[in-house]
Design an enzyme around this catalytic site. Structure first.
Site, PDB file in Angstrom:
ATOM      1  N   GLU A  67      75.263  27.451 -16.062  1.00 57.20           N
ATOM      2  CA  GLU A  67      74.466  28.873 -16.328  1.00 57.20           C
ATOM      3  C   GLU A  67      74.402  29.190 -17.696  1.00 57.20           C
ATOM      4  O   GLU A  67      74.219  30.172 -17.960  1.00 57.20           O
ATOM      5  CB  GLU A  67      74.854  29.782 -15.366  1.00 57.20           C
ATOM      6  CG  GLU A  67      75.206  29.521 -13.828  1.00 57.20           C
ATOM      7  CD  GLU A  67      73.666  29.474 -13.141  1.00 57.20           C
ATOM      8  OE1 GLU A  67      72.804  29.492 -13.690  1.00 57.20           O
ATOM      9  OE2 GLU A  67      73.669  28.849 -11.874  1.00 57.20           O
ATOM     10  N   ALA A  68      74.415  28.112 -18.460  1.00 55.77           N
ATOM     11  CA  ALA A  68      74.432  28.402 -19.759  1.00 55.77           C
ATOM     12  C   ALA A  68      72.928  29.091 -20.460  1.00 55.77           C
ATOM     13  O   ALA A  68      73.065  29.505 -21.568  1.00 55.77           O
ATOM     14  CB  ALA A  68      74.723  26.883 -20.876  1.00 55.77           C
ATOM     15  N   GLY A  76      70.023  19.740  -9.333  1.00 55.29           N
ATOM     16  CA  GLY A  76      71.512  19.444  -9.480  1.00 55.29           C
ATOM     17  C   GLY A  76      72.173  19.607 -10.413  1.00 55.29           C
ATOM     18  O   GLY A  76      73.317  18.943 -10.603  1.00 55.29           O
ATOM     19  N   MET A  87      65.433  24.689 -11.313  1.00 55.28           N
ATOM     20  CA  MET A  87      66.311  25.059 -10.103  1.00 55.28           C
ATOM     21  C   MET A  87      66.144  23.695  -9.216  1.00 55.28           C
ATOM     22  O   MET A  87      65.174  23.148  -9.137  1.00 55.28           O
ATOM     23  CB  MET A  87      65.951  26.233  -9.483  1.00 55.28           C
ATOM     24  CG  MET A  87      66.323  27.589 -10.362  1.00 55.28           C
ATOM     25  SD  MET A  87      65.686  29.087  -9.677  1.00 55.28           S
ATOM     26  CE  MET A  87      64.056  28.856  -9.542  1.00 55.28           C
ATOM     27  N   ASP A  88      67.125  23.783  -8.457  1.00 54.80           N
ATOM     28  CA  ASP A  88      67.029  22.627  -7.407  1.00 54.80           C
ATOM     29  C   ASP A  88      67.271  21.039  -7.935  1.00 54.80           C
ATOM     30  O   ASP A  88      67.228  20.256  -7.521  1.00 54.80           O
ATOM     31  CB  ASP A  88      65.826  22.391  -6.445  1.00 54.80           C
ATOM     32  CG  ASP A  88      66.111  23.756  -5.549  1.00 54.80           C
ATOM     33  OD1 ASP A  88      67.244  24.274  -5.139  1.00 54.80           O
ATOM     34  OD2 ASP A  88      65.106  24.283  -5.108  1.00 54.80           O
ATOM     35  N   GLY A 106      67.350  21.030 -16.457  1.00 50.01           N
ATOM     36  CA  GLY A 106      66.296  20.797 -15.410  1.00 50.01           C
ATOM     37  C   GLY A 106      65.761  22.103 -14.533  1.00 50.01           C
ATOM     38  O   GLY A 106      66.226  23.130 -14.947  1.00 50.01           O
TER      39      GLY A 106
END
Length: 218
Positions: free
Chosen positions: A87-88, A14, A11-12, A9
């Protein structure tokens, strides 16, 4: 059968919160996992969410070998039922291949979390490889919103309040400047239209207060 899951998704949306929740749910059922992250906003070896939740994690450098780490852990007698990989998008394609091998050869579940594209609207290599290899790809249903209220689909970077579309891909804090003080770096999610027009929330407010009309096509 173990599977490679990819949750993505903007940023922000979830992602890190879901990563922490996924770990909690599996740990509550008696499963033993490992948590990995890289370039987290809270610092090294920490997985953090924007809600303020944190958990210790293993920091992933470009040289980190997931396959060797898991094999060495199992050989030493440790139990590993699943991996949480936050953070893949910053992982290398080789590391994503290693995660797939962990799933296929060792039957260990891998849950990877990351954004698809950078502030230039280009796919991160790690995320692109996850799209190619994941058994399940899940787009998070918690929609981040652009300042205009539309669904945010793009990640934007600003430096000193000005949106930029060039520069280093990974910038967690301030960037270096050779001809002045460091630029203040921030990130913002936008809909495609406003990302294309480089119209951030701050610029939209400035335009609304300005007596000059916004130039066509800007």
């Amino acid at each position: 059968m173990a599977e490679l899951h990819f949750f993505t998704g903007t940023m922000d949306s979830g992602k890190s919160t879901l990563a922490l929740q996924t770990n909690h749910n599996h740990a509550q059922r008696g499963r033993v996992g490992r948590i990995f992250t890289t370039h987290d906003r809270a610092g090294e070896s920490i997985l953090s969410s924007r809600l303020g939740l944190t958990h210790d994690a293993i920091e992933v450098s470009d040289a980190f070998d997931f396959w060797r780490y898991v094999v060495d852990s199992l050989t030493a007698g440790a139990r590993v039922d699943y991996l949480i990989c936050d953070e893949a998008q910053f992982y290398t394609t080789v590391q994503i291949d290693q995660l797939a091998k962990v799933v296929d050869e060792l039957q260990i579940d891998v849950f990877a979390f990351g954004i698809l594209s950078d502030f230039r609207t280009r796919l991160f290599p790690g995320s692109a490889r996850l799209v190619e290899l994941a058994d399940r790809m899940n787009v998070l249903q918690v929609e981040a919103l652009c300042w205009c209220g539309k669904r945010a689909t793009h990640n934007a970077r600003t430096e000193d309040g000005v949106m930029v579309i060039e520069g280093e891909v990974i910038v967690v804090g301030d960037v270096d400047s050779t001809d002045g003080p460091p630029a203040e770096v921030a990130y913002e999610v936008l809909c495609r239209q406003h990302h294309r027009r480089r119209l951030t929330a701050a610029r939209a407010r400035a335009v609304a207060l300005s007596p000059e009309p916004l130039p066509f096509g800007s």
